[in-house]
Design a protein around this motif. Sequence first.
Motif, short mmCIF file in Angstrom:
data_model
loop_
_atom_site.label_atom_id
_atom_site.label_comp_id
_atom_site.label_asym_id
_atom_site.label_seq_id
_atom_site.Cartn_x
_atom_site.Cartn_y
_atom_site.Cartn_z
N LYS A 206 0.84 -1.19 0.00
CA LYS A 206 0.00 0.00 0.00
C LYS A 206 0.88 1.25 0.00
O LYS A 206 2.00 1.25 0.54
CB LYS A 206 -0.91 0.00 1.22
N GLY A 207 0.38 2.32 -0.62
CA GLY A 207 1.11 3.57 -0.66
C GLY A 207 2.39 3.51 -1.48
O GLY A 207 3.28 4.33 -1.31
N HIS A 208 2.49 2.53 -2.39
CA HIS A 208 3.69 2.35 -3.21
C HIS A 208 3.34 2.33 -4.69
O HIS A 208 2.19 2.12 -5.07
CB HIS A 208 4.38 1.03 -2.86
N PHE A 209 4.36 2.55 -5.50
CA PHE A 209 4.20 2.37 -6.95
C PHE A 209 5.38 1.58 -7.49
O PHE A 209 6.51 1.70 -7.01
CB PHE A 209 4.05 3.71 -7.69
N LEU A 210 5.07 0.72 -8.45
CA LEU A 210 6.09 -0.04 -9.17
C LEU A 210 6.34 0.67 -10.49
O LEU A 210 5.39 0.96 -11.23
CB LEU A 210 5.62 -1.48 -9.39
N ARG A 211 7.60 0.97 -10.78
CA ARG A 211 7.98 1.66 -12.02
C ARG A 211 8.70 0.67 -12.93
O ARG A 211 9.76 0.16 -12.59
CB ARG A 211 8.89 2.84 -11.70
N SER A 216 14.49 -1.33 -20.69
CA SER A 216 15.47 -2.20 -20.00
C SER A 216 14.84 -3.40 -19.32
O SER A 216 15.55 -4.29 -18.84
CB SER A 216 16.24 -1.38 -18.96
N SER A 217 13.51 -3.43 -19.23
CA SER A 217 12.79 -4.48 -18.50
C SER A 217 13.24 -4.56 -17.04
O SER A 217 13.25 -5.64 -16.43
CB SER A 217 12.96 -5.85 -19.17
N ALA A 218 13.59 -3.41 -16.47
CA ALA A 218 13.98 -3.33 -15.05
C ALA A 218 12.88 -2.59 -14.29
O ALA A 218 12.14 -1.80 -14.87
CB ALA A 218 15.29 -2.59 -14.91
N TYR A 219 12.79 -2.88 -12.99
CA TYR A 219 11.75 -2.19 -12.22
C TYR A 219 12.23 -1.83 -10.83
O TYR A 219 13.18 -2.41 -10.29
CB TYR A 219 10.48 -3.04 -12.14
N THR A 220 11.55 -0.86 -10.25
CA THR A 220 11.77 -0.47 -8.85
C THR A 220 10.42 -0.33 -8.18
O THR A 220 9.40 -0.08 -8.84
CB THR A 220 12.52 0.89 -8.75
#
Length: 595
Positions: A206-211, A216-220
């Motif tokens: 909750k309260g987060h976002f995935l970028r 690059s097919s990378a995420y944070t």
Amino acid sequence: MCRIAGIIDKSLPPAEIHQKVKAMCQVLQHGGPDDEGLFFDERNHIGFGHRRLSIIDLSSNGHQPMADAGQKAWITFNGELYNYQELKTELLTLGAQFKSATDTEVILLAYLQWGTAAFAKFRGMFAFALYDTAKHLVYLVRDSAGIKPIYYYTQHGALSFTSEIRAFTAAGIVTEKDPNWPVRFLAFGHIPEPYTTLKNVFSLPKGHFLRWDITSSAYTVNSYHETPAQEQITDVNEARLLIKDALIKSVNRQLMADATIGVFLSGGIDSSLLTLLANLKKEQQLKTVSIYFNEQNYNEQNYQRVILNKLQGQSFSHLVQQHDFDTFLPQIIAAMDMPTTDGINSWFISKYAHEDGLKAVLSGIGADELFGGYPSFRRIKYLRYLRKINPLLFSAIAGFLPDQYKKLTFLANDHYLADYLLLRGFFSPIEIAKFLDADSKQVMEILFDTSHASGPSSYNEEHASWLETNLYMQNQLLRDTDVMSMNHGLEVRVPFLDEDFTSIVNCIAPSIRFDSNPPKKLLIDSFGDLLPPQIWDRPKMGFSFPLQQWMAAHPEISNSEFYKGQAAQAVIKKFKHQGIHWSKAFALYQIQGHV
């Protein structure tokens, strides 16, 4: 309120992405019966799916996935933005141009105006995926209270997401089970976030976002939730005025809808208060939905009538009996996206609300967690003393403890989850190991995964509130309410979890906020004469069904021969003689196909 799904996968041909997203949407149809929408960017191997439950702007202007006029961004959105009118006004002054009356378009144009800083401006319940076509980025975003779910799977340079994990299986994206889910389920009575029953499928916090970077097919995964430091409120009169003002505002903006809206009225403090506040705003239009039982120990009809006598709108009341439970149990279990020991009550009330013509309802979830309405707020102080004992002692005496004290063995672990499991857990590690023919040390390792963030260790009411909010409410109440209501195409809104309301409550000095004479005294006093004494001056019941009797009479749940292993059979025999709570029997019942 809707259901969403999507895939970004360079290794899949566009036709296969089409097929899989379509399959995901098909299995989510119950949560969005009014419309289906699909968006594909074949060049970038992206597919977004949407199943719509029309609540705001019922016209085709609300069709999703939706893009802005210049198609700079696309969105598939599940939820409601309660402050969209204020944000729209602000965006109009900045030159934004709108083509619909939806809150969905406000999210799009807010993102194009402010970037990811827009996420913290949103007030509501939401889970959405947003594709920035210019920057080649996809964002998954979840509301700050975790009211709406979003699950994701990232393997082999691909991202898939959805509102219910069953969609991953339906599309053939993930079919392998997480082998550890039965351990977690038997300990918690649900599957705790971020885990699911599927391997490598996780819940976005909750309260987060995935970028997700398409190139690059990378995420944070990052937090957007802002909790600015505020002065503590120490004056009780000021606290009451602030609570009253904030809750009235929350209820009023959550009554916003172009479809029929009502309130779940159980007869307890929280639902009664919301009903009375909604009545001040809606009057003739307000509809209430209630459940009652022949079993008088659980029947709250008299309390419901106290509130109904003050209303002008239409009320619906439904009798639920043993026969209904027996008849609908297979449908209830099929409706669960993941195993849970709760949710039966939510399934029934949602079924009746839908049949009564409602598309959205208000629910009182959150008040107990905020104002100290659970027994754990009184029990937490004893944990402080238990934590002074050497944890090795709890390991040493594990085999000698009688059944009712076996959960003390959780305290062999210096972990906040051990505190929670002592207060609200189901089976001890030794019992779980017996049921699953496993090693109790292995059970401990699964439950107390070191990747978890640390929790509080103050052992006061604030500590109890943190545990109840972030574990019990988050993993059980909110998830079960969402999946069971959406199974019937119904949206459930939770005014006590409004961001502005919770922000004020969290600033109130604990000595005032958690005054327990009577329980939730501050909330009751904040509304003076509005809430009748008959509602709050009585023992707390909660929204409970006579499940102890009903499950004991159910021919399969109470049949020890149905269960695998002597340990499980012994528990069920004890349950038949009222020696075990129904929720433990129900947990064992649900894992029978998995042991």
